[in-house]
Design a protein around this motif. Structure first.
Motif, PDB file in Angstrom:
ATOM      1  N   SER A   3       0.829  -1.195   0.000  1.00 32.56           N
ATOM      2  CA  SER A   3       0.000   0.000   0.000  1.00 32.56           C
ATOM      3  C   SER A   3       0.866   1.249   0.000  1.00 32.56           C
ATOM      4  CB  SER A   3      -0.910   0.010   1.237  1.00 32.56           C
ATOM      5  OG  SER A   3      -0.131  -0.041   2.399  1.00 32.56           O
ATOM      6  N   VAL A  49       1.016   5.380   1.094  1.00 32.54           N
ATOM      7  CA  VAL A  49       0.424   6.350   1.995  1.00 32.54           C
ATOM      8  C   VAL A  49       0.860   7.740   1.577  1.00 32.54           C
ATOM      9  CG1 VAL A  49       0.185   7.079   4.398  1.00 32.54           C
ATOM     10  CG2 VAL A  49       0.505   4.661   3.847  1.00 32.54           C
ATOM     11  N   GLN A 109      -2.879   6.199  -3.359  1.00 30.94           N
ATOM     12  CA  GLN A 109      -4.022   5.824  -2.552  1.00 30.94           C
ATOM     13  C   GLN A 109      -3.590   5.598  -1.114  1.00 30.94           C
ATOM     14  OE1 GLN A 109      -5.426   2.331  -4.566  1.00 30.94           O
ATOM     15  NE2 GLN A 109      -6.577   3.486  -6.091  1.00 30.94           N
ATOM     16  N   ALA A 110      -4.467   5.954  -0.214  1.00 26.49           N
ATOM     17  CA  ALA A 110      -4.182   5.687   1.194  1.00 26.49           C
ATOM     18  C   ALA A 110      -4.297   4.203   1.470  1.00 26.49           C
ATOM     19  CB  ALA A 110      -5.168   6.461   2.069  1.00 26.49           C
ATOM     20  N   ALA A 111      -3.577   3.752   2.459  1.00 27.54           N
ATOM     21  CA  ALA A 111      -3.678   2.352   2.843  1.00 27.54           C
ATOM     22  C   ALA A 111      -5.105   2.047   3.271  1.00 27.54           C
ATOM     23  CB  ALA A 111      -2.713   2.063   3.985  1.00 27.54           C
ATOM     24  N   PRO A 112      -5.643   0.904   2.888  1.00 24.64           N
ATOM     25  CA  PRO A 112      -7.009   0.569   3.273  1.00 24.64           C
ATOM     26  C   PRO A 112      -7.195   0.618   4.781  1.00 24.64           C
ATOM     27  CG  PRO A 112      -6.150  -0.994   1.665  1.00 24.64           C
ATOM     28  CD  PRO A 112      -4.994  -0.148   2.090  1.00 24.64           C
ATOM     29  N   VAL A 113      -8.309   1.186   5.198  1.00 22.43           N
ATOM     30  CA  VAL A 113      -8.619   1.276   6.620  1.00 22.43           C
ATOM     31  C   VAL A 113      -9.582   0.152   6.985  1.00 22.43           C
ATOM     32  CG1 VAL A 113      -9.599   2.713   8.432  1.00 22.43           C
ATOM     33  CG2 VAL A 113      -8.324   3.771   6.560  1.00 22.43           C
ATOM     34  N   ALA A 114      -9.260  -0.550   8.035  1.00 27.82           N
ATOM     35  CA  ALA A 114     -10.116  -1.648   8.466  1.00 27.82           C
ATOM     36  C   ALA A 114     -11.512  -1.115   8.780  1.00 27.82           C
ATOM     37  CB  ALA A 114      -9.525  -2.325   9.697  1.00 27.82           C
ATOM     38  N   LEU A 162     -12.027   0.202  12.254  1.00 30.37           N
ATOM     39  CA  LEU A 162     -11.416   1.497  12.535  1.00 30.37           C
ATOM     40  C   LEU A 162     -12.221   2.624  11.917  1.00 30.37           C
ATOM     41  CD1 LEU A 162      -7.621   0.679  12.016  1.00 30.37           C
ATOM     42  CD2 LEU A 162      -8.869   0.927  14.173  1.00 30.37           C
ATOM     43  N   MET A 163     -12.746   2.392  10.716  1.00 30.14           N
ATOM     44  CA  MET A 163     -13.572   3.405  10.069  1.00 30.14           C
ATOM     45  C   MET A 163     -14.837   3.648  10.860  1.00 30.14           C
ATOM     46  SD  MET A 163     -13.713   5.499   7.523  1.00 30.14           S
ATOM     47  CE  MET A 163     -12.583   4.862   6.275  1.00 30.14           C
ATOM     48  N   ASP A 164     -15.450   2.581  11.315  1.00 28.69           N
ATOM     49  CA  ASP A 164     -16.658   2.707  12.121  1.00 28.69           C
ATOM     50  C   ASP A 164     -16.374   3.465  13.415  1.00 28.69           C
ATOM     51  OD1 ASP A 164     -18.027   1.311  10.221  1.00 28.69           O
ATOM     52  OD2 ASP A 164     -17.975  -0.611  11.272  1.00 28.69           O
ATOM     53  N   ALA A 217     -14.075   5.730  13.834  1.00 32.89           N
ATOM     54  CA  ALA A 217     -13.855   7.136  13.507  1.00 32.89           C
ATOM     55  C   ALA A 217     -15.175   7.864  13.342  1.00 32.89           C
ATOM     56  CB  ALA A 217     -13.022   7.250  12.233  1.00 32.89           C
TER      57      ALA A 217
END
Length: 257
Positions: free
Chosen positions: A19, A21, A47-52, A55-57, A59
């Motif tokens: 990935s 960053v 592209q940013a590294a995929p966020v789990a 973790l997104m939830d 945020a």
């Protein structure tokens, strides 16, 4: 920006990582064995590294929790502040501040909702009057002065500003590293030349500290190129103020040109 420059972008890539960053405006991490290092990548999407998902939830939940706290501890307890705002706004101040996450003017200056019409951008720059460029800033100034009748326009710089470091680091003739950043901070070019002339013997970081204030002065002078601002200042209905927030030492200075 040249065509060649447009095809390049700075990224930070971890060794053996798949990935990519996006790098920040700050100084790239030093290169060493096994550490992150700056690399130029051409004609490749960054592209940013995929966020789990978890973790997104989390945020998003943080934002919801933050609003709930604001609702119960501020909004519901201050009807005298929020009820009048339902009918409209009548701010006394227009504030130009940096987009830096460390320097929210409402927090640092204790401004209540409805007190300040605020514009935030990289390095708190104000371009000179031009109907064909930077219309977003121009329309905000026009609306604040002509419609809202603000009494004070404040331009606030701050310590350790990445945009100011980018401005002072610009090399004549060098390709731009970003799509927008370098062209934007060049608004402060007159301040850069002054600092480089008058403070040439100072270390880079000290020059940046001086430039943080000198760039504010350039923005204050640029404000005077807007006819409605110039008229307000001449009539005594509008005041222009420069400010600088030093979050390292906890100081706030203001001045008028």
């Amino acid at each position: 920006m040249s065509t060649a420059a447009a095809n390049w972008c700075y990224a930070t890539v971890a060794p053996r990582a798949k990935s990519v960053v996006v790098a920040s405006l700050g100084t790239p991490a030093p290169s060493s064995s096994g550490s992150f290092r700056p690399r130029l990548i051409r004609n490749a999407p960054v592209q940013a590294a995929p966020v789990a998902p978890a973790l997104m939830d989390a945020a998003v939940e943080r934002l919801k929790t933050g609003f709930e706290k604001f609702k119960t501890e501020v909004y519901d307890k201050k009807p005298d502040v929020f009820e009048p705002l339902k009918a409209g706004q009548a701010p006394k101040y227009m504030v130009f501040a940096c987009a830096d996450s460390r320097v929210c003017p409402s927090v640092t200056l204790g401004l209540e909702p409805g007190e300040a019409f605020t514009v935030r951008n990289i390095a708190n720059m104000v371009p000179s009057y031009c109907k064909n460029k930077y219309a977003g800033v121009g329309s905000a100034i026009e609306y604040a002065v002509c419609a809202l009748k603000v009494e004070v326009i404040v331009v606030i710089g701050h310590s350790r500003c990445g945009g100011i470091k980018a401005l002072l680091s610009l090399k004549d003739g060098a390709d731009d590293s970003f799509h927008f950043v370098e062209d934007w901070v060049r608004i402060g070019f007159p301040a850069k030349k002054k600092v480089q002339t008058e403070c040439a013997s100072m270390p880079f970081d000290d020059q940046c500290a001086v430039l943080e204030k000198e760039a504010v002065n350039v923005s204050l002078e640029n404000l005077k190129t807007y006819p409605f601002v110039k008229e307000g200042v001449a009539n005594g209905t509008l005041k222009l103020v420069g400010g600088h927030y030093d979050f390292v030492s906890g100081k706030f200075d203001t001045w008028e040109l």
